[in-house]
Structures are given as C-alpha cells and as structure tokens.
Design a protein around this motif. Structure first.
Motif, PDB file in Angstrom:
ATOM      1  N   SER A 198     -42.758  29.467  39.521  1.00 35.43           N
ATOM      2  CA  SER A 198     -41.728  30.455  39.879  1.00 35.43           C
ATOM      3  C   SER A 198     -41.499  30.483  41.383  1.00 35.43           C
ATOM      4  CB  SER A 198     -42.128  31.840  39.364  1.00 35.43           C
ATOM      5  OG  SER A 198     -43.353  32.263  39.934  1.00 35.43           O
ATOM      6  N   SER A 199     -42.599  30.341  42.165  1.00 38.36           N
ATOM      7  CA  SER A 199     -42.447  30.316  43.625  1.00 38.36           C
ATOM      8  C   SER A 199     -41.647  29.089  44.062  1.00 38.36           C
ATOM      9  CB  SER A 199     -43.828  30.321  44.277  1.00 38.36           C
ATOM     10  OG  SER A 199     -43.716  30.192  45.680  1.00 38.36           O
ATOM     11  N   ARG A 200     -41.975  27.926  43.470  1.00 38.23           N
ATOM     12  CA  ARG A 200     -41.277  26.693  43.836  1.00 38.23           C
ATOM     13  C   ARG A 200     -39.791  26.755  43.462  1.00 38.23           C
ATOM     14  NH1 ARG A 200     -43.921  23.459  40.821  1.00 38.23           N
ATOM     15  NH2 ARG A 200     -42.362  23.208  39.176  1.00 38.23           N
ATOM     16  N   GLU A 201     -39.501  27.210  42.231  1.00 46.04           N
ATOM     17  CA  GLU A 201     -38.106  27.253  41.787  1.00 46.04           C
ATOM     18  C   GLU A 201     -37.302  28.300  42.548  1.00 46.04           C
ATOM     19  OE1 GLU A 201     -36.842  25.083  40.022  1.00 46.04           O
ATOM     20  OE2 GLU A 201     -38.660  24.084  39.295  1.00 46.04           O
ATOM     21  N   ALA A 202     -37.957  29.413  42.922  1.00 50.89           N
ATOM     22  CA  ALA A 202     -37.257  30.432  43.718  1.00 50.89           C
ATOM     23  C   ALA A 202     -36.862  29.863  45.073  1.00 50.89           C
ATOM     24  CB  ALA A 202     -38.142  31.660  43.882  1.00 50.89           C
ATOM     25  N   GLN A 203     -37.764  29.069  45.671  1.00 53.54           N
ATOM     26  CA  GLN A 203     -37.434  28.444  46.950  1.00 53.54           C
ATOM     27  C   GLN A 203     -36.277  27.456  46.787  1.00 53.54           C
ATOM     28  OE1 GLN A 203     -41.017  26.711  48.512  1.00 53.54           O
ATOM     29  NE2 GLN A 203     -42.134  28.653  48.563  1.00 53.54           N
ATOM     30  N   ASN A 204     -36.261  26.729  45.668  1.00 55.39           N
ATOM     31  CA  ASN A 204     -35.188  25.771  45.414  1.00 55.39           C
ATOM     32  C   ASN A 204     -33.839  26.479  45.286  1.00 55.39           C
ATOM     33  OD1 ASN A 204     -33.926  23.272  44.699  1.00 55.39           O
ATOM     34  ND2 ASN A 204     -34.062  23.897  42.566  1.00 55.39           N
ATOM     35  N   ILE A 205     -33.820  27.552  44.472  1.00 57.05           N
ATOM     36  CA  ILE A 205     -32.576  28.312  44.301  1.00 57.05           C
ATOM     37  C   ILE A 205     -32.147  28.934  45.620  1.00 57.05           C
ATOM     38  CG2 ILE A 205     -31.576  30.331  43.174  1.00 57.05           C
ATOM     39  CD1 ILE A 205     -33.257  29.657  40.734  1.00 57.05           C
ATOM     40  N   ASN A 206     -33.131  29.474  46.387  1.00 53.92           N
ATOM     41  CA  ASN A 206     -32.828  30.079  47.678  1.00 53.92           C
ATOM     42  C   ASN A 206     -32.190  29.042  48.606  1.00 53.92           C
ATOM     43  OD1 ASN A 206     -33.247  32.503  49.521  1.00 53.92           O
ATOM     44  ND2 ASN A 206     -34.269  30.904  50.683  1.00 53.92           N
ATOM     45  N   GLN A 207     -32.673  27.789  48.543  1.00 51.53           N
ATOM     46  CA  GLN A 207     -32.139  26.740  49.391  1.00 51.53           C
ATOM     47  C   GLN A 207     -30.683  26.436  49.035  1.00 51.53           C
ATOM     48  OE1 GLN A 207     -33.620  25.486  52.041  1.00 51.53           O
ATOM     49  NE2 GLN A 207     -31.789  24.280  52.503  1.00 51.53           N
ATOM     50  N   GLN A 208     -30.396  26.405  47.702  1.00 55.96           N
ATOM     51  CA  GLN A 208     -29.020  26.135  47.275  1.00 55.96           C
ATOM     52  C   GLN A 208     -28.068  27.254  47.693  1.00 55.96           C
ATOM     53  OE1 GLN A 208     -28.456  24.290  43.330  1.00 55.96           O
ATOM     54  NE2 GLN A 208     -30.662  24.495  43.062  1.00 55.96           N
ATOM     55  N   LEU A 209     -28.552  28.512  47.599  1.00 49.64           N
ATOM     56  CA  LEU A 209     -27.710  29.638  48.013  1.00 49.64           C
ATOM     57  C   LEU A 209     -27.533  29.651  49.539  1.00 49.64           C
ATOM     58  CD1 LEU A 209     -29.063  32.419  45.631  1.00 49.64           C
ATOM     59  CD2 LEU A 209     -26.947  31.126  45.425  1.00 49.64           C
ATOM     60  N   LYS A 210     -28.586  29.259  50.254  1.00 50.99           N
ATOM     61  CA  LYS A 210     -28.480  29.200  51.716  1.00 50.99           C
ATOM     62  C   LYS A 210     -27.459  28.144  52.131  1.00 50.99           C
ATOM     63  CE  LYS A 210     -31.959  29.446  54.462  1.00 50.99           C
ATOM     64  NZ  LYS A 210     -33.259  29.200  55.133  1.00 50.99           N
ATOM     65  N   GLU A 211     -27.410  27.063  51.362  1.00 53.99           N
ATOM     66  CA  GLU A 211     -26.427  26.019  51.668  1.00 53.99           C
ATOM     67  C   GLU A 211     -25.006  26.572  51.547  1.00 53.99           C
ATOM     68  OE1 GLU A 211     -24.973  21.674  49.924  1.00 53.99           O
ATOM     69  OE2 GLU A 211     -26.898  22.516  49.316  1.00 53.99           O
ATOM     70  N   ILE A 212     -24.773  27.365  50.471  1.00 52.53           N
ATOM     71  CA  ILE A 212     -23.450  27.977  50.297  1.00 52.53           C
ATOM     72  C   ILE A 212     -23.189  28.989  51.410  1.00 52.53           C
ATOM     73  CG2 ILE A 212     -22.046  29.399  48.756  1.00 52.53           C
ATOM     74  CD1 ILE A 212     -23.488  28.081  46.418  1.00 52.53           C
ATOM     75  N   SER A 213     -24.236  29.769  51.782  1.00 55.60           N
ATOM     76  CA  SER A 213     -24.081  30.733  52.866  1.00 55.60           C
ATOM     77  C   SER A 213     -23.750  30.019  54.177  1.00 55.60           C
ATOM     78  CB  SER A 213     -25.358  31.549  53.021  1.00 55.60           C
ATOM     79  OG  SER A 213     -25.610  32.323  51.877  1.00 55.60           O
ATOM     80  N   THR A 214     -24.351  28.841  54.383  1.00 56.30           N
ATOM     81  CA  THR A 214     -24.047  28.071  55.598  1.00 56.30           C
ATOM     82  C   THR A 214     -22.576  27.658  55.619  1.00 56.30           C
ATOM     83  OG1 THR A 214     -26.319  27.241  55.675  1.00 56.30           O
ATOM     84  CG2 THR A 214     -24.648  26.002  56.902  1.00 56.30           C
TER      85      THR A 214
END
Length: 817
Positions: free
Chosen positions: A65-81
């Motif tokens: 769950s920690s790993r997948e949360a970081q992955n999803i967070n990275q994808q959302l950060k990309e959109i935020s960028t």
C-alpha cells in the motif's frame, strides 16, 4: 429352600457375567482419547498457522500500500506539474497577449441560434464557447482568437499523458476553451452558462484557494459530456485579478483503468476516497463488495448542466446505513490504526489505508481473509481426511471385535433360547389345535424360564375359553366391517369430488381476477392490427392509384435506382433505438449536406426510417435528381407497407398466445388419470395470463433447466403455479423481482418461486398451510389457497416447503419424475 431351587439362577445374572467379562468400555475410552488428542492438536496447529499467515499478510499489505500510494502520488504530481506549467503560460499570456501567435491559423467563429458565440470548425486545436449572456465585442473576439495560442500545450498534455482526457480554461466572462475539440459545442453547453457556479471554477478562487496553488476537485459530472471525473485546477491571475481557471480532467473510468488496476497479491483491491469518506474511484471487484456501481459514463440526454453535480450520498462510506461499517471506517480514518478488520456483506476483510500526499485522498486496500487463509484451509481439510481414515480403521476394528463377542455370546443365547423354543413350538400347536392342545410342564435351571412355563400353561387354559367366545364374535364383526367399508368408500368418493370442485372453483376465482388484464392483453394487439390496417388502407387510397403514372415518368436509370433503393429497404428488418436513430440521422445529414442535397435533414429522417443509414453512394443519383424528393417520399410510403404487415404478424402471434394460455388454464380434466406433461409449459401459461400485472413493475427471472416430461395432473398443477405466483405478486405489491427456477435433483423436479417482498412473519409460518387461515382482509381471500396447493402436491406424492426472510421468500415444489 430345596436343593433344586438353589441350583437355579436369574437370567440377568447369566447375561451380566458373560458380557462384563468382554467389556468394551476400556478400549472404547482409549480410542476416544486418542481421537480427541489428534483433532485438538490439529486445531491448535491450524490456529497458529492462521495467525502467522495473517501477520505476514498485514506486513506485506503495508509495504504494498505504501509503494502503490507513492506511485499514484507521483502520477498525480505529474498532472499537477502540467497544471502549474499551464498556469505560468496563461498568466504570461494575459500580461502580454500580443506576444502570442496563432499556431493553427485563423479560426472561424459564428453565433448560434441560441446566442452562443462558438468556433465552427476543427482546425487542429480546441473548441471555443462563449455564453449567450456575454456581449461579444472586439475585446471578447480578440480573446477568443488570441487564446488559440494555448492549444499546442493543451494538445501535447492530452496526447502524452494517458490519464488525461481533456484540458481547458474557463474565464470570468464565461468563455470556455477546451481540447479535444467538441463538435457542435454550442449544443453541448446551455445557451447561458455561469462558470462560477461550477466546482472546477470556484474551488480555485481566492476564497477557496488563497495560496493560488493546484487544487484537486472531488468527483463530479462533466458538463462537456465526458461523464464522471476529477480535475486538477489552478487559478489564472493578471496581477491580482482572477482572469479564469485552467484545469486538467481525469475521468473516473481512466483513473480505474490506468491507476487503480493493480496486480496485487491475495486478489486484493484498491480504491480511492476523499478525506470525508466519499468514494472517488473504485474497480469492479470493490463495487461487488460494497454493493455499489461506480459512476463512469453518463446518459446526458437533452438536459444541459448548469451547476455542479457531485456523487450521491450513497457513495459516502461514513454515511453508510450499516452502523458497523461506519464504526470500522471511523476508527481507520481517525488515525487510531493503519489497518482494521472490516466486514461487508458477510465477508471478512483486512482494510488498510495510505494518504496520497499530493491531494490528501486516501488509498484503501481490501484483502479477503478467506483467500489469505486458503492454504490453511486446504491443510485443515487434509488433516480432517486423515482423521476420517483413522475413524474408519477404528470402525473396522470394532466390527471384528463385535464378531468375536457375537460368537462368545452364542453359547449364552443357546442356553437361554432352547427352553423358550420349546414353548414356541407348543404355541404353534396351540394356534392349529386350540381345543386339543395338551398342557405340559417344562423344567429349566433358569428361574425366569421356569416361571414362564407355568404362566404359559395358565394362559392356555384362559385362551381356550376366550377362543370360543372370539369365534362367535368374529362372525358378527365381519358383517359390520363390510357395511362400514361400503360407507367409507362412498364418503371417499364424495371427498374427491368436493376437492376437484374446490380446485376448479379456486382456478375460476383466479381467472376472474385476471379477466381485465387478459382483455387488455388481447385489445393491445388488436389495436396494433387496426392501426396497421388503417395505414395500409390510407396508402391504397392516397398513393396506389398514382404509382403507374409515377413509374412511367421515371427514366430507365432512375427506375433501376428506385427499385434498388426499395429492395434495400425491404431487406432491412433491424429496429433502431431512439439514440441510434438520432446518431444515424446526424451522420446522413452531414453526408448529404457535403453533396449539396436540399432538405437533407428531412430526407435523412425518411431514409433512417426505411432502415438505410450508411453507404448512400448508390442513392446519391436519386437524391440529386430534380424529382429526388418525390422518389424518396414514394419509396418511404412503400416501405411503410412492410412495417405494417410486420406489426400485424407480431400482434396476431401475441393474441394467439394469450388465447391459447387462457384455453389451457380454464380446461378441466375429468378423466382423473395422470398424463405426460412438461411443468414449464404450465408455468408459462400462468405467466402469460398474468402478463398485464407483471409488465407494470415486476421483473421476471427465468432459470429453467432441461426438464423431462413427468406423469401428473397438469390442470391441477396449473392451480398450484397460479396460487404461488399470485401470492408472490401480492406480497411484492406488484413491484419487484419474481424469480422462477426449474431444476432436477436425483429423481425429482424442483420448482423454486422466489419474490423479494417483505417476507412471512415468524409467528404465522406454522399456520400458512392450515385451511381457512388468511392474512388478507375479509372478502379478499378464503384461506384455502395454500391448503389446496399442499393437497395437490401430496396427490402427486411430492412435497412443498418454503423459506422466508426479510426481502426474500422462496416456495419449493418437488414433483417425482
């Protein structure tokens, strides 16, 4: 006491001495203790293993769950960028718009009939929309023109990020620029739109977003027609003035397919909720667990969205009707634990959470405990099988041991039974020669046997006297029995006739309740036939006489084209939905307008009605002809004849089916003999008669296996199906789901009739088959329906049972094959 009396022993003492010497108690006790130890140790090991597996699963889930949360967070950060990049470019634009060019050339704008100012054609960039409430001056026209500079970056973001479905900017003066391009954008949005009424605008303003950073919205219904989605939005300021809001949209469907479709151990599932417990996105497996259907696509219809529509409250986990579910989630969300035991729809799960740092959303993981424990269950099953083998071996041992005791006890039984056998022989002689039997005294060393001999002799004396009296009474009794038997036969025949009349009476009563509905079922197809005949008659009166002259006026090539068009229409039997018809009409209209066909929309409507919706190249010569409209109109009328004849055929079949069902139901078989029949035919007959009551709000689910014919009384069984289906419909108040299942179990046919009504109260379950018992108001029920049903089933040597809980009642009828 004499010497002879001292040698006699009691029967009980002899039996106890022989069987106590071969007691089974010690051996049996030892074996029971061994079995208890085996199963006890096996249960202990199973429990320890399950706890170990559970601890391992919890640790792995935390890591995953920690790993997948970081992955999803990275994808959302990309959109935020991307959103911040758009913010920077757009703010530069509003500070100096003259420094930006037109990357795709000068677009074409127009004002629609509803007052909307919009971009008319696709030039490779975005669509543009201005609300009809905004007065279009040179300033607004220049903004619409200059913001074409945004399109390359819009297009690049949508093209290169699979999660993004559209990028847009909404301005304070109700302008919307959106990529990908929307055809007929003036029709997609309302004529009058206030952008500040939507969450994807006001959540980025100074009140809701004083830091001017990226804001992620909750799930909402997209007014641009993309269904349910979430947006990353940023405000666009010109100094301190809010020029508008730029957003990047991710649909829930994309989010589920590209982000939440994870390959997790133990078949685990991940879903996303916001900080308030509202489900943002979930895959299909979680839908099944939570008994919810994810909102992805949406049928917009003709209604336009003028404000934000968010997900309904039923998607908020913290407002679930199950208080236990809410309590478990509150414990998890409060931060008291990162993982909790979770129960939903009778299944036990592990539920963990991780916070998505970019948005504050919660990524939840569900793992079914039964899947985690599956290896342990298999090991437990193996241990149980071994235990059964041990038990079997013990049984074999005891069978051998019993045989040994039988042999040993044989000597004892012989010693006891020999003198008793002598008494049996005397009793046999007594039956044949009661008057001449001789009284004999038998000596035995068993006290009870000796006493039995004396009692036997006394009994013989009494029996001789009673036998004489019995012979005299028997002659009198035979006469009385014969008379009584005749009376009982007559009573039985009367009872059978009464029962048949009662069944027929119940059938006629049920038929009387259905008469109005059956009349409607017959009148409906008759009305369809009457309407179709009227259409045919109208055609004959108005058109038939004109056809020869019409055909003579056509050149040879037009005749061939006309008959080819008519032949193509007559071969098309597919019926289109309203949505399909609109789609085909729009497509045909555009094609014909490209070929400069006049009245394209009207001609497209007629062609689609004739079943012609594509490949119109062969029809173009007719359409471009000066008399093309007349040829299309004539072909349209001729094809209408086929539809009218089809309607008459369908209506005739429907009426015939109802009449056949009514005839089969009302038949009364007086032969009294069983015949071969298929049970499903009788059920379908009853459903046909109830069609008018069913079609208003009852869903019928049929689960029929391939059934053989059975020997039965089909007319009486029709009354069974009538009563059970009628009771089910009344229980549901003619609104709900009626499921009928027909299966084979060994040598019986099983019919299950299930409704989702309120169920049968516990205090009357024991009474429902009693005659004259009813819960209906006076005058609405005799209380004999289920009593008659039970008697008919028993007449078939079958059984009827039922189960009933809140929201589900099932009656099961079993008929021997």
């Amino acid at each position: 006491m004499t010497n002879n009396q001292m040698m006699k022993k009691t029967l009980n003492a002899i039996i106890n001495r022989h069987f106590l010497s071969s007691s089974l108690t010690p051996v049996f006790t030892v074996e029971l203790v061994l079995l208890a130890l085996y199963f006890g140790i096996s249960a202990f090991i199973t429990t320890k293993t399950m706890n170990m597996l559970l601890d391992e699963a919890k640790q792995n889930i935390r890591e995953i769950s920690s790993r997948e949360a970081q992955n999803i967070n990275q994808q959302l950060k990309e959109i935020s960028t991307f959103a911040r990049l758009l913010q920077s470019e757009h703010q530069m634009f509003f500070e100096n718009p003259e420094s930006f060019g037109l990357p795709y050339g000068t677009p074409e704008f127009s004002v629609a009939d509803n007052g909307v100012f919009y971009k008319t054609t696709y030039n490779g960039g975005s669509s543009l929309y201005y609300s009809s409430t905004t007065k279009i001056t040179d300033k607004e026209h220049q903004k619409a023109l200059k913001t074409e500079a945004f399109d390359p970056l819009f297009k690049d973001i949508v093209t290169n990020n699979p999660n993004v479905v559209q990028v847009y900017i909404n301005t304070y003066d109700d302008m919307n620029r959106l990529y990908p391009f929307i055809e007929d954008v003036q029709k997609q949005f309302p004529a009058s739109t206030n952008m500040e009424d939507f969450n994807f605008y006001y959540e980025a303003d100074a009140k809701h977003n004083p830091t001017r950073g990226v804001v992620w919205t909750d799930a909402y219904l997209d007014p641009a027609g993309k269904g349910w989605m979430m947006s990353g939005i940023v405000p666009i300021y010109n100094k301190d003035f809010l020029e508008g809001v730029t957003g990047i949209d991710v649909t829930i469907e994309k989010f589920v397919d590209n982000i939440l479709k994870l390959d997790l151990p133990w078949q685990a599932s991940a879903f996303l909720v916001n900080k308030d417990g509202m489900i943002l996105a979930m895959p299909e497996k979680v839908e099944d667990y939570l008994n919810l259907k994810e909102l992805k696509a949406h049928a917009y219809g003709d209604d336009k969205l003028t404000t934000t529509i968010k997900k309904p409250e039923e998607f908020n986990l913290l407002k679930n009707q199950d208080e236990e579910v809410v309590a478990q989630l509150q414990k998890l969300f409060a931060g008291h634990a990162d993982m909790v035991d979770f129960t939903a729809r009778g299944n036990n799960f592990l539920l963990s959470q991780e916070i998505i740092q970019e948005t504050g959303w919660r990524l939840l993981f569900l793992v079914d405990k039964e899947i985690v424990f599956e290896p342990v269950f298999e090991l437990k099953q193996l241990a149980r099988k071994i235990g059964y083998v041990v038990i079997f071996l013990m049984i074999v041992f005891y069978l051998g041991f019993v045989l040994y005791l039988v042999k040993k006890s044989h000597n004892l039984s012989t010693k006891i039974s020999a003198p008793i056998a002598n008494l049996a022989n005397l009793s046999s002689e007594m039956v044949d020669n009661m008057e001449t039997i001789e009284i004999k005294r038998m000596d035995s060393d068993i006290e009870e046997v000796s006493q039995l001999s004396n009692n036997f002799n006394t009994m013989v004396i009494h029996l001789k006297q009673l036998f004489a009296n019995l012979e005299e009474a028997r002659n009198t009794l035979e006469i009385k029995v014969e008379e009584r038997t005749h009376e009982l036969k007559e009573a039985l025949e009367n009872l059978k006739r009464t029962q048949q009349e009662l069944v027929q009476s119940e059938k006629m009563a049920a038929l009387g309740q259905l008469v109005a509905g059956i009349a409607h079922e017959i009148n409906t197809p008759l009305g369809a036939i009457r309407s179709s005949v009227g259409n045919i008659s109208k055609f004959v009166e108005q058109t038939l006489g004109q056809l020869p002259a019409f055909f003579d006026s056509l050149p040879k090539e037009q005749k061939q084209g006309f008959f080819a068009l008519l032949q193509r229409s007559l071969q098309q039997e597919t019926l289109f939905s309203v949505k399909e018809e609109r789609k085909f009409k729009r497509a045909l209209t555009r094609q014909m307008e490209q070929h400069d066909i006049k009245n394209a929309a009207t001609i497209a409507t007629k062609l689609v009605s004739m079943g012609i919706y594509d490949n119109i190249d062969t029809v173009l010569p007719l359409l471009k002809a000066s008399n093309g409209a007349d040829m299309i109109q004539t072909a349209y009328k001729l094809s209408g004849l086929q539809k009218s004849t089809q309607n008459i055929s369908i209506a005739t079949d429907r009426a015939s089916k109802v009449v056949f069902a009514l005839k089969s139901f009302a038949r009364f078989d007086t032969s009294g003999e069983k015949v071969q029949a298929t049970l499903i035919d009788g059920i379908e007959t009853v459903l046909t008669l109830y069609h008018n009551q069913l079609k208003q709000g009852v869903e019928i689910i049929r689960n029929y296996a391939q059934l053989p014919q059975v020997m039965c009384y089909p007319d009486e069984l029709n009354q069974v199906w009538t009563n059970l289906i009628h009771n089910a419909l009344q229980a549901m108040n003619y609104k709900g789901t009626l499921e009928i299942e027909a299966t084979i179990e060994k040598t019986d046919v099983l019919i299950n009739i299930t409704d989702n009504g309120p169920g049968i109260p516990d205090d009357i379950k024991q009474k429902i088959f009693e005659p004259f018992f009813t819960t209906k108001p006076p005058g609405e029920g005799s209380g004999l329906g289920l009593d008659i049903v039970r008697k008919i089933i028993e007449k078939h040597e079958g059984k009827i049972t039922f189960t009933s809980t809140l929201g589900k009642t099932t009656f099961t009828v079993s008929i021997p094959i």
